[in-house]
Scaffold this motif. Structure first.
Motif, PDB file in Angstrom:
ATOM      1  N   ARG A 154       0.831  -1.215   0.000  1.00  0.00           N
ATOM      2  CA  ARG A 154       0.000   0.000   0.000  1.00  0.00           C
ATOM      3  C   ARG A 154       0.862   1.260   0.000  1.00  0.00           C
ATOM      4  N   VAL A 155       1.972   1.236   0.733  1.00  0.00           N
ATOM      5  CA  VAL A 155       2.889   2.381   0.721  1.00  0.00           C
ATOM      6  C   VAL A 155       3.399   2.636  -0.706  1.00  0.00           C
ATOM      7  N   ALA A 156       3.757   1.553  -1.390  1.00  0.00           N
ATOM      8  CA  ALA A 156       4.223   1.702  -2.773  1.00  0.00           C
ATOM      9  C   ALA A 156       3.114   2.237  -3.673  1.00  0.00           C
ATOM     10  N   LEU A 157       1.900   1.746  -3.471  1.00  0.00           N
ATOM     11  CA  LEU A 157       0.767   2.237  -4.265  1.00  0.00           C
ATOM     12  C   LEU A 157       0.485   3.715  -3.999  1.00  0.00           C
ATOM     13  N   GLN A 158       0.673   4.142  -2.745  1.00  0.00           N
ATOM     14  CA  GLN A 158       0.403   5.538  -2.399  1.00  0.00           C
ATOM     15  C   GLN A 158       1.246   6.503  -3.226  1.00  0.00           C
ATOM     16  N   SER A 159       2.458   6.079  -3.563  1.00  0.00           N
ATOM     17  CA  SER A 159       3.341   6.974  -4.313  1.00  0.00           C
ATOM     18  C   SER A 159       2.791   7.266  -5.706  1.00  0.00           C
ATOM     19  N   GLY A 160       1.919   6.392  -6.182  1.00  0.00           N
ATOM     20  CA  GLY A 160       1.304   6.623  -7.482  1.00  0.00           C
ATOM     21  C   GLY A 160       0.002   7.391  -7.416  1.00  0.00           C
ATOM     22  N   PHE A 161      -0.415   7.733  -6.197  1.00  0.00           N
ATOM     23  CA  PHE A 161      -1.682   8.440  -6.016  1.00  0.00           C
ATOM     24  C   PHE A 161      -1.501   9.744  -5.241  1.00  0.00           C
ATOM     25  N   ASP A 162      -0.268  10.326  -5.339  1.00  0.00           N
ATOM     26  CA  ASP A 162       0.041  11.575  -4.641  1.00  0.00           C
ATOM     27  C   ASP A 162      -0.250  11.494  -3.151  1.00  0.00           C
ATOM     28  N   LYS A 163      -0.113  10.285  -2.590  1.00  0.00           N
ATOM     29  CA  LYS A 163      -0.272  10.125  -1.143  1.00  0.00           C
ATOM     30  C   LYS A 163       1.009   9.518  -0.574  1.00  0.00           C
ATOM     31  N   SER A 164       2.115   9.754  -1.263  1.00  0.00           N
ATOM     32  CA  SER A 164       3.348   9.066  -0.958  1.00  0.00           C
ATOM     33  C   SER A 164       3.808   9.241   0.490  1.00  0.00           C
ATOM     34  N   PHE A 165       3.952   8.101   1.166  1.00  0.00           N
ATOM     35  CA  PHE A 165       4.530   8.028   2.504  1.00  0.00           C
ATOM     36  C   PHE A 165       3.802   8.890   3.523  1.00  0.00           C
ATOM     37  N   ARG A 166       2.532   9.161   3.302  1.00  0.00           N
ATOM     38  CA  ARG A 166       1.757   9.921   4.281  1.00  0.00           C
ATOM     39  C   ARG A 166       1.145   8.941   5.279  1.00  0.00           C
ATOM     40  N   PHE A 167       1.965   8.493   6.190  1.00  0.00           N
ATOM     41  CA  PHE A 167       1.505   7.484   7.139  1.00  0.00           C
ATOM     42  C   PHE A 167       0.375   8.021   8.019  1.00  0.00           C
ATOM     43  N   TRP A 168       0.284   9.353   8.097  1.00  0.00           N
ATOM     44  CA  TRP A 168      -0.751   9.937   8.945  1.00  0.00           C
ATOM     45  C   TRP A 168      -2.083  10.122   8.203  1.00  0.00           C
ATOM     46  N   SER A 169      -2.142   9.745   6.924  1.00  0.00           N
ATOM     47  CA  SER A 169      -3.407   9.830   6.203  1.00  0.00           C
ATOM     48  C   SER A 169      -4.460   8.986   6.909  1.00  0.00           C
ATOM     49  N   SER A 170      -5.697   9.432   6.838  1.00  0.00           N
ATOM     50  CA  SER A 170      -6.769   8.649   7.460  1.00  0.00           C
ATOM     51  C   SER A 170      -6.880   7.308   6.740  1.00  0.00           C
ATOM     52  N   LEU A 171      -7.264   6.284   7.478  1.00  0.00           N
ATOM     53  CA  LEU A 171      -7.429   4.970   6.874  1.00  0.00           C
ATOM     54  C   LEU A 171      -8.455   4.998   5.758  1.00  0.00           C
ATOM     55  N   ALA A 172      -9.464   5.834   5.912  1.00  0.00           N
ATOM     56  CA  ALA A 172     -10.502   5.923   4.879  1.00  0.00           C
ATOM     57  C   ALA A 172      -9.923   6.398   3.554  1.00  0.00           C
ATOM     58  N   ALA A 173      -8.900   7.269   3.628  1.00  0.00           N
ATOM     59  CA  ALA A 173      -8.312   7.834   2.404  1.00  0.00           C
ATOM     60  C   ALA A 173      -7.489   6.808   1.641  1.00  0.00           C
ATOM     61  N   ILE A 174      -6.896   5.854   2.370  1.00  0.00           N
ATOM     62  CA  ILE A 174      -6.026   4.894   1.688  1.00  0.00           C
ATOM     63  C   ILE A 174      -6.656   3.508   1.548  1.00  0.00           C
ATOM     64  N   ARG A 175      -7.797   3.303   2.186  1.00  0.00           N
ATOM     65  CA  ARG A 175      -8.451   1.999   2.125  1.00  0.00           C
ATOM     66  C   ARG A 175      -8.743   1.538   0.694  1.00  0.00           C
ATOM     67  N   PRO A 176      -9.114   2.442  -0.233  1.00  0.00           N
ATOM     68  CA  PRO A 176      -9.372   1.987  -1.609  1.00  0.00           C
ATOM     69  C   PRO A 176      -8.168   1.303  -2.260  1.00  0.00           C
TER      70      PRO A 176
END
Length: 258
Positions: A109-131
């Motif tokens: 998921r961390v790797a996927l986040q980098s492709g969705f402009d959410k790179s390494f934002r561990f503090w993002s809400s779970l709802a934002a990264i759950r998809p």
């Protein structure tokens, strides 16, 4: 209209006259390399041949002293590592680059986040990264780790850690994958599954590997480029390369010297 001759667009990745000097030491000297689109191509050579330096130049970890790197017909010589990764040129490192205390799912998921402009934002809400979880599970399934999704990376066997690393590489949706010693340090029981996995995930992609295990190279790779002292010694099929007297001499010398 179809053309029978090769054009530049037949190649996903090229090095043209690539050189790297560290002071008076020439680690890579005037290397020409053409990796055909959709192929698995190996870069081999004895210890100290310049393979890792060449990889670092291709992925922009190092800046060349001279020469060009062409990716998808575009000169990327002056781009930075992150820029070429976003273009689709992605490297998997020899030493596992996963987060040991995150689960397999979280690593992908961390790797996927980098492709969705959410790179390494561990503090993002779970709802934002759950998809991203569904895609992460697809990738884990692809590398045979779906049943270990909630296991921490540190709990995995060495071979499974390499499979997880391949999943994180795939998460970046690479057009070209560069795999650095994918079977290094593995026991015999892990080598065949990882070889099969590389073959599977390379379908529809271009793959360049540095690999010491010649049985892996012979079963996977269509073309092989042999480096010695930072220069291309020979290129060809496995049969061409394995029967070449200069290659045999280089490898025997490399084994004896190290």
């Amino acid at each position: 209209m179809a053309h029978s001759t090769n054009t530049a667009s037949d190649y996903a990745l090229e090095a043209r006259g690539l050189s790297k000097a560290f002071g008076a030491f020439n680690a890579v000297k005037d290397v020409d390399l053409k990796v055909k689109r959709g192929s698995i191509h190996a870069l081999i050579g004895p210890n100290g041949a310049g393979k890792t330096t060449c990889f670092n130049l291709l992925t922009k970890t190092l800046t060349p002293t001279a020469g060009q790197v062409i990716f998808e017909d575009r000169d990327i010589t002056r781009l930075r590592t992150a820029q070429v990764a976003r273009l689709g040129l992605v490297r998997s490192f020899q030493i596992s680059a996963t987060f040991p205390h995150l689960t397999c799912l979280e690593n992908v998921r961390v790797a996927l986040q980098s492709g969705f402009d959410k790179s390494f934002r561990f503090w993002s809400s779970l709802a934002a990264i759950r998809p991203l979880d569904a895609r992460a599970m697809e990738l884990l399934d692809q590398v045979g780790l779906a049943d270990r999704a909630q296991a921490k990376a540190t709990e995995l066997s060495y071979g499974k850690k390499r499979a997880l690393e391949i999943a994180t590489t795939l998460a970046l949706d690479p057009k070209v994958m560069l795999l650095d010693e994918p079977t290094a340090g593995m026991g015999h029981e892990d080598i065949e599954p990882i070889t099969d996995l590389i073959r599977k995930v390379s379908e529809g992609r271009t793959t360049l590997i540095v690999e010491h295990n010649l049985s892996v190279v012979s079963s996977l790779c269509e073309r092989i480029t042999v480096l010695q002292h930072g220069e291309v010694l020979v290129e060809g099929t496995y049969d061409d390369v394995s029967s070449n007297e200069d290659v045999i001499k280089a490898y025997m010398g490399g084994v004896d010297a190290h």
